[in-house]
Design an enzyme around this catalytic site. Sequence first.
Site, PDB file in Angstrom:
ATOM      1  N   THR A 238       0.873  -1.165   0.000  1.00 17.25           N
ATOM      2  CA  THR A 238       0.000   0.000   0.000  1.00 17.25           C
ATOM      3  C   THR A 238       0.911   1.216   0.000  1.00 17.25           C
ATOM      4  OG1 THR A 238      -1.594  -1.177   1.400  1.00 17.25           O
ATOM      5  CG2 THR A 238      -1.866   1.183   1.237  1.00 17.25           C
ATOM      6  N   ARG A 266     -12.852  -8.883  -3.146  1.00 14.80           N
ATOM      7  CA  ARG A 266     -12.461  -8.437  -1.799  1.00 14.80           C
ATOM      8  C   ARG A 266     -11.963  -7.007  -1.810  1.00 14.80           C
ATOM      9  NH1 ARG A 266      -7.313  -6.523   0.433  1.00 14.80           N
ATOM     10  NH2 ARG A 266      -7.387  -6.909   2.681  1.00 14.80           N
ATOM     11  N   VAL A 267     -12.401  -6.227  -0.839  1.00 12.49           N
ATOM     12  CA  VAL A 267     -11.939  -4.847  -0.658  1.00 12.49           C
ATOM     13  C   VAL A 267     -11.345  -4.728   0.734  1.00 12.49           C
ATOM     14  CG1 VAL A 267     -12.604  -2.414  -0.562  1.00 12.49           C
ATOM     15  CG2 VAL A 267     -13.679  -3.941  -2.233  1.00 12.49           C
ATOM     16  N   GLY A 268     -10.169  -4.134   0.826  1.00 13.03           N
ATOM     17  CA  GLY A 268      -9.510  -3.980   2.116  1.00 13.03           C
ATOM     18  C   GLY A 268      -9.832  -2.676   2.810  1.00 13.03           C
ATOM     19  N   ASP A 269      -8.930  -2.269   3.677  1.00 16.12           N
ATOM     20  CA  ASP A 269      -9.185  -1.109   4.530  1.00 16.12           C
ATOM     21  C   ASP A 269      -8.937   0.234   3.856  1.00 16.12           C
ATOM     22  OD1 ASP A 269      -6.392  -1.951   4.569  1.00 16.12           O
ATOM     23  OD2 ASP A 269      -6.084  -0.334   6.005  1.00 16.12           O
ATOM     24  N   THR A 288      -1.195   0.796   6.540  1.00 15.61           N
ATOM     25  CA  THR A 288      -0.793  -0.284   5.651  1.00 15.61           C
ATOM     26  C   THR A 288      -0.693  -1.556   6.471  1.00 15.61           C
ATOM     27  OG1 THR A 288       0.990  -1.176   4.273  1.00 15.61           O
ATOM     28  CG2 THR A 288       1.637   0.408   5.957  1.00 15.61           C
ATOM     29  N   GLY A 289      -1.323  -2.612   5.998  1.00 17.95           N
ATOM     30  CA  GLY A 289      -1.284  -3.850   6.758  1.00 17.95           C
ATOM     31  C   GLY A 289      -2.370  -4.810   6.325  1.00 17.95           C
ATOM     32  N   GLY A 291      -5.633  -5.685   5.934  1.00 12.73           N
ATOM     33  CA  GLY A 291      -6.775  -4.789   5.934  1.00 12.73           C
ATOM     34  C   GLY A 291      -7.955  -5.203   6.765  1.00 12.73           C
TER      35      GLY A 291
END
Length: 371
Positions: A238, A266-269, A288-289, A291
Site C-alpha cells: 500500500t 475483496r476490498v480492504g481497509d 498499511t497492513g 486490511g
Amino acid sequence: MRVPLRRALATATLTALLLPLGCSTALTSKREEEKLMSASDDVSRPAPRWGIVIHGGAGVIKRESLSPEREAAVRAVLNEALQAGHSVLAQGGSSLDAVTAAIRVMEDSPLFNAGKGAVFTHDGKNELDAAIMSGSTRAAGAVAGLHHVKNPITLARAVMEKSPHVMMIGAGAEEFAKQQGVELVPESYFYTEERWESLQRALEAEKKQQQAPAEQGQPQGPSTFWEHPAGREHKFGTVGAVALDQAGNLAAGTSTGGMTNKRFGRVGDVPVIGAGTYANERCAVSATGHGEYFIRYTVARDICSRMEYLELPLLEAANQVVLDVLVKAGGEGGVIAMDAQGNVAMPFNSAGMYRGYVGPDGVASVAIFKE
C-alpha cells in the site's frame, strides 16, 4: 408581599428550565472566560510545523531479502515522492495537493503495490483502491475495484470534490472517471513480470495446500491461501501520505493494489474511511497492513479518537493502537500519522515499513527497517 413572591418563584422556575440549556448568566460568563483563555492559548502557541509523511507498505521486509540495487531504487522513489509533496507545501499549497502529488509518484512506480505496480488477483486481474480525506472539512472520497484508472488517488479526489458521494466502485467509478477526464489506461499497463510471478507462486502454493488433505485421506476444505500476501517479500503493499500545510490543514490519502491472489471482489481497509484512511482537525492517518484487522478495529479513526477523547499525544495514541490493540488481535502492519502541530508518528509491528518524512527544511528522511 404576594407579587414579589410570585415573581421570585417564576424567576426560579425559569432559571431551572434554562440551566440545562446552558442559558444562565453564570454559565455564559464561564464560557466566555473559557473562550478568552482558549484565544490566549492560541496566541501563545507556535505556528504548526508543516510537512509530509509517506509510506510504501509494511511487512516482513528483511535486509537479506532486499538487494542493494532494489533498496536504492525504493529509497529513490520514496525521496521523489517526498520532494513532490514538499514542493507543493513550500509554495503554500494545500495538504490535499501535497498528498495527491506524493501518492501519484508512488502509483507511477512498479516498485510499490499501487497503480503501476499493482498485484494480481486470483483471476489474473489488477484491482485498485484508493481514498483521500480533508481534515479541515472532513470531506472524503474513495474508490474500489478499478481496472483502468492510472492514478486511483486522482479519482478518489474527484469523488470527494466533484460528486456528493464518498465512495464509488467498479464500472460505475470508471464511468465517473471518464466524465471527469481522469486518465484511463488499458489493463496491460499494470502488468509487471514480478507481480505476475508472485501470482504464479501463490497459485502453486494454493494448489499444494488443496492437495495435502486429499493425499492424507482427509476431506478437502476451502482454500484460505488467497487471504494472505504471497511472494518473496511477505509485504502488505500500500502507499500513503499525510500532510500538514502552512495554513494548518491536515489531509490523508492511501492507494493500493490489494492482495496477491485475492478473490470475490475483496476490498480492504484503504477505501474504508476511518479504517485505512482518516483525517480531522487534530490528526491525519494512513495505514498499511492486513486490511481486515484495520477495518474491524477502525485503526485510523481510533488513533485520532484517542487524541480527542483521552487527550493523548499523537505518538502515544498511535503506539497504543498499532503496538498493543493490533498485536493482541493478530493484525500486522503500521501507520503514518501527523497532528495539527506537525508532530509525526510512524509505528509498525512488522519487520519493516517503507516510510519517509520531510519538513520545512526540505531535508528528506527515508527508512525501511527498524532503524
